[in-house]
Design an enzyme around this catalytic site. Structure first.
Site: not given
Ligand code: 13P
Length: 250
Positions: A9, A11, A91, A93, A161, A167, A208
């Protein structure tokens, strides 16, 4: 043992198509799904040979019902046409931007109608002593999968997640035991909805994920794969994660 599913991902990264091509080339590995920003899908499709293509969002509007007036939206049919076969929905976010379980439910149905695999993200914002977080995840599963035919369940992927583990500002890393608990809990919720003969979707871990914790989430946590954020932008780290999963596939 089933093959691990590894989803990148990206992002809202990177900042240019040139950089996107570089990352795609560096992470073009078998068994991997690259979920890049929609704007880069076309150029990435041209340079990847082994990886599959995925996206990070889709319009809730069903493209099969005709062309509509939805400024700024990208339909499932457009994503399919460009070569995307997976889409992340729910997700945290995007939930923070207002994506509700009801919207996610509609998106899942639109994606399945279009032969795109939905990657449904679930997970609580925080863990509380009274275990209210289990109820939150239960509601996410029930509402996001509402009305889905049980034969379609195996056509989706679920990614757990926990928001607190995502993050660079994560509170802490989740443990494989916490993932395993949630995998068992999810199975129980799905059996309650769809009955005990239902085929379980693959369940990935995300939050993470890196080359140091992959093995333990797979072995001790029973993760069927991973949804990788930051580490998916770093070809060296991502390759290492994939390599670890390959040794576990054997
Ligand atoms: P990180 O691996 O950067 O913590 O992000 C996880 C995530 O949101 C994957 O969709």
């Amino acid at each position: 043992m089933n093959k691990k599913i590894i989803i990148a991902n990206w992002k809202m990264n990177p900042l240019s198509a040139k950089e996107a091509i570089k990352i795609a080339k560096g992470t073009d590995l078998k068994g991997v799904i690259l979920c890049a920003p929609t704007i880069y899908l076309k150029v990435i499709k041209k340079v990847i040979k082994k990886a599959k293509l995925g996206s990070q969002n889709v319009s809730v509007e069903n493209p099969l019902s005709g062309v509509g007036a939805f400024t700024g939206e990208v339909s499932a049919k457009m994503l399919y046409d460009i070569g995307s076969r997976y889409t992340i929905v729910g997700h945290s976010e995007r939930r923070a931007m207002g994506e509700t379980n009801q919207i996610i439910n509609k998106k899942i149905k639109v994606l399945i109608d279009t032969a795109i695999t939905p990657v449904l993200c679930i997970g609580e914002i925080e863990r509380d002593e009274n275990h209210e977080y289990l109820n939150i995840v239960k509601h996410q599963i029930e509402e996001c999968l509402f009305g889905l035919n049980k034969n379609l369940l195996s056509k989706i992927i679920i990614a757990y997640e926990p928001v607190w583990a995502i993050g660079k500002n994560a509170l802490r890393e989740a443990t494989p035991a916490e993932f395993l608990e949630m995998k068992i809990f999810t199975k129980k919720v799905l059996v309650n909805i769809f009955g005990d003969k239902v085929e379980m979707p693959a369940m990935l871990y995300g939050g993470s994920v890196d080359e140091k914790n992959t093995r333990w989430f797979a072995i001790d946590g029973g993760a069927d794969g991973f949804l990788v954020g930051r580490a998916s932008l770093d070809p060296k780290k991502f390759k290492e994660i994939v390599k670890i999963c390959e040794t576990l596939n054997k």
